[in-house]
Design an enzyme around this catalytic site. Structure first.
Site, PDB file in Angstrom:
ATOM      1  N   GLY A 163       0.818  -1.207   0.000  1.00 58.37           N
ATOM      2  CA  GLY A 163       0.000   0.000   0.000  1.00 58.37           C
ATOM      3  C   GLY A 163       0.842   1.243   0.000  1.00 58.37           C
ATOM      4  O   GLY A 163       2.069   1.184   0.064  1.00 58.37           O
ATOM      5  N   VAL A 218       4.321   0.906   1.815  1.00 57.47           N
ATOM      6  CA  VAL A 218       4.432  -0.252   2.690  1.00 57.47           C
ATOM      7  C   VAL A 218       4.686  -1.500   1.849  1.00 57.47           C
ATOM      8  O   VAL A 218       4.015  -1.720   0.841  1.00 57.47           O
ATOM      9  CB  VAL A 218       3.146  -0.429   3.528  1.00 57.47           C
ATOM     10  CG1 VAL A 218       3.293  -1.577   4.497  1.00 57.47           C
ATOM     11  CG2 VAL A 218       2.805   0.845   4.267  1.00 57.47           C
ATOM     12  N   ASP A 265      -5.296  10.480  14.136  1.00 58.73           N
ATOM     13  CA  ASP A 265      -5.644  10.081  12.772  1.00 58.73           C
ATOM     14  C   ASP A 265      -6.367   8.739  12.751  1.00 58.73           C
ATOM     15  O   ASP A 265      -6.035   7.852  11.979  1.00 58.73           O
ATOM     16  CB  ASP A 265      -4.390  10.051  11.889  1.00 58.73           C
ATOM     17  CG  ASP A 265      -4.731  10.237  10.405  1.00 58.73           C
ATOM     18  OD1 ASP A 265      -5.863  10.648  10.098  1.00 58.73           O
ATOM     19  OD2 ASP A 265      -3.859   9.972   9.558  1.00 58.73           O
TER      20      ASP A 265
END
Ligand SMILES: *[C@@H]1O[C@H](CO)[C@@H](O)[C@H](O)[C@H]1NC(C)=O
Ligand SMILES: *[C@@H]1O[C@H](CO)[C@@H](O)[C@H](O)[C@H]1NC(C)=O
Ligand SMILES: *[C@@H]1O[C@H](CO)[C@@H](O)[C@H](O)[C@H]1NC(C)=O
Length: 392
Positions: free
Chosen positions: A88, A95, A207
């Site tokens: 990702g 990643v 977040d």
């Protein structure tokens, strides 16, 4: 007299024409060499950031026993087979899947060297290596070599929650059944409670969103991505913060509009509520979908339903027990997304409410729900956010 005047005017015109030409020339040069200049700035950045580098080294040294295993860049390259398998991409880097020498799988997040001053890197190492909780990802190691920075986590086979919760509205079955949704919501609440409770320092995540919740093979949720996190002393309840941080759709109103109250652990509670509502609805709260005419704000709609004691019409509910569970998740979330931070429950209260009976939950006050308009959502510029509130 007249001649002198025209002479001065003449010079003046020449001068100003020259200035304009110079400016234009400079702009043109800047435009054509922008790549080079950027690269130069990057080099300069790394030279002048020797200090920053030293700070991080000092920080890691101080951290001593806390800090997880350090790997060098060639080891990172080897464990990811030269970054072959990309899992990702986020704002902070990419990643990759990797394998440690003992055979266990890891996710390797390689941070963009250029962004920030290594703050996200320190944030993540400092936050996660202090924690040990079943609902928080665990850091297996890290790499810090010049501008190469990577964080190595345990691999989560089922990826992020995001993948599972948004689905076609015509679908009558959910990817995750209600018992799992409930388990996931409760797990995240426990993880957040743990982060907020802390012993001497509490960790505020800032977040929380489906993208940042990872699921292991048994769908046990793990809070991840501490790039925006803040460590603060338990004593200070209000956090000072420069600039807004977070993601539109989950960001607490007080982070954007400071006149609504101080930024605190209650800001995470808000994001948590917004996230659980999306899990419940199987859709984004602020739907920027195809149907532009019927833009309804899901939390508003749910609040009205609950108030009128109507069916919630949620997909995939199989029995009375699941119905109660869904209603409980909605009620708790509506408490969490109150505009006034002091009306929101703490995370331990959230856990208690989720585990308790539906009957014991009170109806949240009729809130001014905060709904960003589509243009705000589209622009995705947190800094230029308008502070709009709409009545339910
Ligand atoms: C990286 O670490 C490994 C194992 O600790 C070591 O064998 C290797 O020489 C190191 N590589 C570099 C470039 O430092
Ligand atoms: C492999 O090593 C890592 C840390 O070095 C450890 O956390 C993990 O449990 C190990 N895996 C196995 C299968 O032993
Ligand atoms: C979740 O992970 C487990 C273990 O890897 C796997 O067997 C299962 O198929 C995954 N579930 C989904 C829905 O991807």
């Amino acid at each position: 007299m007249f001649n002198l005047y025209s002479l001065i005017m003449h010079d003046f015109t020449l001068l100003s024409t020259g200035a304009v030409l110079c400016t234009v020339g400079l702009l043109v040069l800047l435009f054509f060499f922008r790549e080079k200049i950027l690269r130069y700035k990057c080099l300069r950045f790394w030279e002048s950031n020797a200090e920053d580098h030293q700070n991080i080294e000092a920080f890691l040294k101080n951290y001593g026993s806390y800090a997880p295993k350090r790997y060098n860049y060639s080891e990172v390259k080897r464990m990811t087979s030269c970054f072959k398998n990309k899992l990702g991409q986020g704002g902070y880097g990419s990643v990759y899947k990797g394998t440690l020498q003992n055979g266990s799988h890891v996710a390797v997040k390689v941070l963009n060297g250029l962004k920030g001053n290594g703050e996200e890197f320190i944030n993540e190492v400092a936050s996660i290596s202090r924690t040990s909780h079943v609902n928080v990802v665990s850091l297996e190691g890290f790499c810090f070599e010049g501008c190469k920075r990577a964080l190595i986590y345990k691999f989560m086979p089922n990826g992020s929650l995001e993948k599972f919760i948004y689905e076609e509205r015509s679908d009558s079955v959910r990817q995750l059944g209600w018992p799992i949704l409930y388990k996931v919501a409760l797990g995240i609440a426990r993880g957040l409670e743990y982060l907020h409770r802390g012993c001497t320092t509490r960790i505020l995540h800032f977040d929380i969103k489906p993208h940042n919740i990872l699921l292991d093979e048994d769908f046990c949720p793990k809070i991840s991505d501490f790039g925006l996190a803040k460590l603060c002393m338990k004593k200070e309840s209000i956090v000072s913060m420069l600039g807004a941080r977070g993601t539109i759709g989950y960001i607490a109103p007080e982070i954007v509009c400071r006149n609504l109250g101080g930024v605190s652990h209650k800001s995470d509670v808000y994001s948590y509520g917004m996230m659980v509502l999306e899990m419940v609805g199987g859709r984004k709260n602020v739907d920027v979908g195809v149907d532009r005419t019927s833009e309804i704000y899901f939390p508003h709609w749910l609040y009205q339903r609950i108030e009128l004691d109507e069916e919630l019409q949620l997909i995939g509910i199989m029995n009375e027990e699941e119905k109660e569970c869904a209603r409980k998740m909605v009620m708790v979330s509506l408490w969490c997304i109150q505009t006034d931070p002091s009306n929101r429950p703490s995370m331990s209260k959230v856990v208690e409410m989720l585990e308790g009976k539906l009957d014991s939950l009170q109806m949240p006050p009729k809130p001014y729900l905060y709904s960003p308009s589509r243009s705000e959502v589209d622009s995705l510029e947190v800094g230029s956010y308008q502070c709009s509130r709409s009545n339910v």
